[in-house]
Design a protein around this motif. Structure first.
Motif, short mmCIF file in Angstrom:
data_model
loop_
_atom_site.label_atom_id
_atom_site.label_comp_id
_atom_site.label_asym_id
_atom_site.label_seq_id
_atom_site.Cartn_x
_atom_site.Cartn_y
_atom_site.Cartn_z
N ALA A 143 -49.77 -13.16 -19.50
CA ALA A 143 -48.57 -13.14 -20.50
C ALA A 143 -48.80 -11.83 -21.22
O ALA A 143 -47.51 -11.28 -21.33
N ALA A 144 -49.57 -11.33 -21.62
CA ALA A 144 -49.94 -9.87 -22.20
C ALA A 144 -49.35 -8.76 -21.45
O ALA A 144 -48.28 -8.05 -21.65
N TYR A 145 -49.50 -9.00 -20.04
CA TYR A 145 -49.20 -8.07 -19.19
C TYR A 145 -47.52 -8.00 -19.01
O TYR A 145 -46.80 -7.02 -19.17
N VAL A 146 -46.89 -9.19 -18.97
CA VAL A 146 -45.59 -9.44 -18.66
C VAL A 146 -44.86 -8.95 -19.93
O VAL A 146 -43.81 -8.35 -19.92
N GLU A 147 -45.57 -9.28 -21.03
CA GLU A 147 -44.70 -8.62 -22.44
C GLU A 147 -44.61 -7.42 -22.44
O GLU A 147 -43.47 -6.72 -22.93
N ARG A 148 -45.73 -6.45 -22.02
CA ARG A 148 -45.36 -4.93 -21.93
C ARG A 148 -44.57 -4.48 -20.82
O ARG A 148 -43.64 -3.57 -21.16
N VAL A 149 -44.64 -5.13 -19.73
CA VAL A 149 -43.71 -4.61 -18.67
C VAL A 149 -42.23 -5.02 -18.96
O VAL A 149 -41.07 -4.11 -18.51
#
Length: 347
Positions: free
Chosen positions: A195-201
């Motif tokens: 979820a943190a990765y998705v938020e960044r990209v």
């Protein structure tokens, strides 16, 4: 003897204070012997002499007395010390040139072979079995991607180390203006690193959605080159450059994309219940097909233990006492055949 008077060199390779004092004394005297140095400096000169001689800063003075020494200029000492290294560097460069020449001599044969391969259509499917080679190939394809990267990643949440490896590469891709669309499974929503990765990209323009089942692991670069996972060969990838196969992969992705749902960075209770209901319905369908727990878990990107818990809840709901009975009860009823009307007897 105080430490500063020791004849030992420093840990960083610098001359010891005693050696520096002895070298200054040697430069002033031009020629000296050990006894003179010891008397003049008040230290035992043997260790300092050894240190300076190993650094090529002292040499034996001409004559028959082996204990007479003279100072050597620092530049001359450097030339003596570096001569073996310079020779090694020259030999290394010569060997590199020879190796380069041997390999470049094969360039014509390689180019002729690849030209023939492209004409015949072979080489458009390539199996890469080394994980390091696969990672290097992905990095190269991402770096040269110009329009869009499509990614389908089944298996639930992605490992932390995988996300750390890809985040910089993906951010660079997006800042170049390349589109990026990714499909995960619903279970990835409950992975905090994912979820943190998705938020960044997504902040940079990427689009991410999730789907319950039916995903195949693949990457598609500019609708030109595709990578597919190889069943039962962890870390291997099939590189696809055949246009018709890449088109099929792209069409498959687009169909999944239409049915997928946007990946929220935070899951509301209502969304969590909706996703859980959809997962249970998928489990019911797969269970009715007779699939084993581990197969269902792998298909849905969840742990086998979590899958077994869902299956136990489903069995209790339908009143089944065994998987076999649950599969039977959950199997769709066969469609009724056409009804033939009963003829009415004549009156």
């Amino acid at each position: 003897m105080p430490p500063e008077e020791s004849g030992a060199a420093g840990a960083d390779g610098e001359l010891s204070p005693a050696a520096r004092r002895l070298y200054a004394y040697a430069v002033e005297r031009h020629v000296f012997d050990r006894c003179e140095a010891t008397a003049a400096l008040g230290v035992r000169a043997a260790a300092a002499i050894t240190e300076l001689a190993s650094a090529h800063l002292l040499q034996r003075a001409p004559g028959d007395d082996p204990d007479r020494w003279s100072a050597v200029a620092p530049r001359a000492a450097a030339a003596r010390a570096l001569a073996p290294l310079a020779l090694l560097v020259r030999e290394t460069h010569d060997e590199m040139d020879r190796l380069r020449g041997r390999l470049e001599a094969l360039v014509p044969a390689y180019e002729a072979g690849t030209a023939h391969r492209d004409l015949s259509g072979s080489g458009r499917l390539e199996l890469v079995t080394d994980l390091g080679a696969v990672r290097g190939l992905i990095a190269e394809l991402v770096a040269t991607c110009e329009r869009e990267l499509l990614t389908s990643q089944p298996g639930g949440g992605r490992p932390q180390e995988t996300l750390e490896e890809s985040i910089g590469r993906d951010e660079s891709l997006l800042t170049r203006g390349v589109r990026m669309r990714t499909i995960y499974q619903h279970t990835a929503r409950y992975s905090r690193p994912t979820a943190a990765y998705v938020e960044r990209v997504t902040a940079l323009g990427a689009q991410v959605r999730t789907l319950g089942d039916g995903l195949m692991r693949m990457l598609i670069f500019d609708e030109h080159t595709g990578l597919m996972a190889v069943p039962d060969r962890s870390g291997a990838a099939l590189v696809v450059r055949e246009p018709s196969v890449v088109h099929f992969m792209t069409t498959t992705f687009e169909r999944s994309w239409v049915g997928a749902e946007p990946f929220p960075t935070s899951v509301s209770p209502e969304a969590a219940r909706s996703i859980s209901d959809e997962l249970r319905q998928t489990i019911v369908r797969l269970l009715s097909e007779g699939l084993e727990d581990k197969v269902i878990a792998r298909r849905l990107g969840m742990s086998e233990r979590t899958c077994q818990r869902h299956i136990a809840e489903i069995m209790r709901a339908v009143g089944a006492k065994s998987r076999f009975q649950a599969g039977y009860l959950l199997s769709p009823a066969p469609a009724a055949g056409p009804v033939t009307p009963t003829p009415t007897p004549p009156t």
